[in-house]
Design an enzyme around this catalytic site. Sequence first.
Site, PDB file in Angstrom:
ATOM      1  N   SER A 146     -13.308 -30.090 -44.419  1.00  0.00           N
ATOM      2  CA  SER A 146     -14.265 -30.311 -45.505  1.00  0.00           C
ATOM      3  C   SER A 146     -13.504 -30.616 -46.783  1.00  0.00           C
ATOM      4  O   SER A 146     -12.346 -30.204 -46.946  1.00  0.00           O
ATOM      5  CB  SER A 146     -15.115 -29.049 -45.698  1.00  0.00           C
ATOM      6  OG  SER A 146     -15.907 -29.138 -46.875  1.00  0.00           O
ATOM      7  N   TYR A 159     -16.500 -19.895 -47.032  1.00  0.00           N
ATOM      8  CA  TYR A 159     -16.386 -21.221 -46.421  1.00  0.00           C
ATOM      9  C   TYR A 159     -15.113 -21.923 -46.891  1.00  0.00           C
ATOM     10  O   TYR A 159     -14.361 -22.479 -46.080  1.00  0.00           O
ATOM     11  CB  TYR A 159     -17.611 -22.050 -46.768  1.00  0.00           C
ATOM     12  CG  TYR A 159     -17.671 -23.384 -46.074  1.00  0.00           C
ATOM     13  CD1 TYR A 159     -18.038 -23.466 -44.735  1.00  0.00           C
ATOM     14  CD2 TYR A 159     -17.375 -24.566 -46.748  1.00  0.00           C
ATOM     15  CE1 TYR A 159     -18.106 -24.690 -44.085  1.00  0.00           C
ATOM     16  CE2 TYR A 159     -17.433 -25.792 -46.107  1.00  0.00           C
ATOM     17  CZ  TYR A 159     -17.804 -25.853 -44.772  1.00  0.00           C
ATOM     18  OH  TYR A 159     -17.851 -27.071 -44.137  1.00  0.00           O
ATOM     19  N   LYS A 163     -11.838 -23.215 -44.608  1.00  0.00           N
ATOM     20  CA  LYS A 163     -11.426 -24.614 -44.538  1.00  0.00           C
ATOM     21  C   LYS A 163     -10.026 -24.816 -45.124  1.00  0.00           C
ATOM     22  O   LYS A 163      -9.275 -25.682 -44.649  1.00  0.00           O
ATOM     23  CB  LYS A 163     -12.452 -25.508 -45.235  1.00  0.00           C
ATOM     24  CG  LYS A 163     -13.797 -25.553 -44.518  1.00  0.00           C
ATOM     25  CD  LYS A 163     -13.661 -25.991 -43.059  1.00  0.00           C
ATOM     26  CE  LYS A 163     -15.017 -26.156 -42.386  1.00  0.00           C
ATOM     27  NZ  LYS A 163     -14.893 -26.602 -40.969  1.00  0.00           N
TER      28      LYS A 163
END
Length: 254
Positions: A146, A159, A163
């Site tokens: 991402s 998150y 990532k």
Amino acid sequence: MSLPRTPSFRLEGRRALVTGASSGIGLACASALADAGAEVMMVARGADRLEEAAAELRSGGAKVGSRALDIADIPALRAFVAADGPFDILVNAAGMARHGAALDTTEADFDAVAAVNIKAAYFTAQAVAQGLIAAGKPGSLIQISSQMGHVGGVDRAVYCATKHAVEGMTKAMAMEWGPQGIRVNTICPTFILTPLTQSTFDDPARRAWIEEKIKLGRVGRVEDVMGAVLYLASDAGAMVTGTALKVDGGWTAG
């Protein structure tokens, strides 16, 4: 004069494993690889939606199989890859997000996201690489990361952490497995309009914020990722490893 020729983007004779393949980015990646001639094994947790997607691709002539599997179940994952491999190409598109304020993060939420986005991603790559090395074959391993693996985001601490971890392990794996001809890279999309993200885009204020951050002035589509995955999977990307291909419309440029 002997002129150079563009390396082929075709994938005939290669087998690909795509996780998170029942919808969204994963399904788009499976479609792109199949269109280029690869034999694709599609994996996801939900059997019904997965088989529906696979059947739709097969109806168009694609060489596609499907298997319901939770890649966070590491023993089951390893057994599957050992039995069905080796796979020349991996696209790990499985992922999870539980967004919220960092002050409110629970241990259960942290563990759930990390189990899929870090642990499963790590051991999926490991299992595929082990199969390739045992067979003496080169390969291309692609993690769908991402843009949040390169920047921060409000309500996205967990998150972002996962990532960023994917970006780090990808570089290390690329260094280790390069001598065996195995390339390891990430694709880092911006906000992509999918069924799972539809609720975000339905919020006018949030959509306006996203479009303001994306320098191209529009949200991402799954089609925007398809060319990137084909490039990294094919001979066209033969000298690319240990890097992140950002499909972010310029989000991280500023």
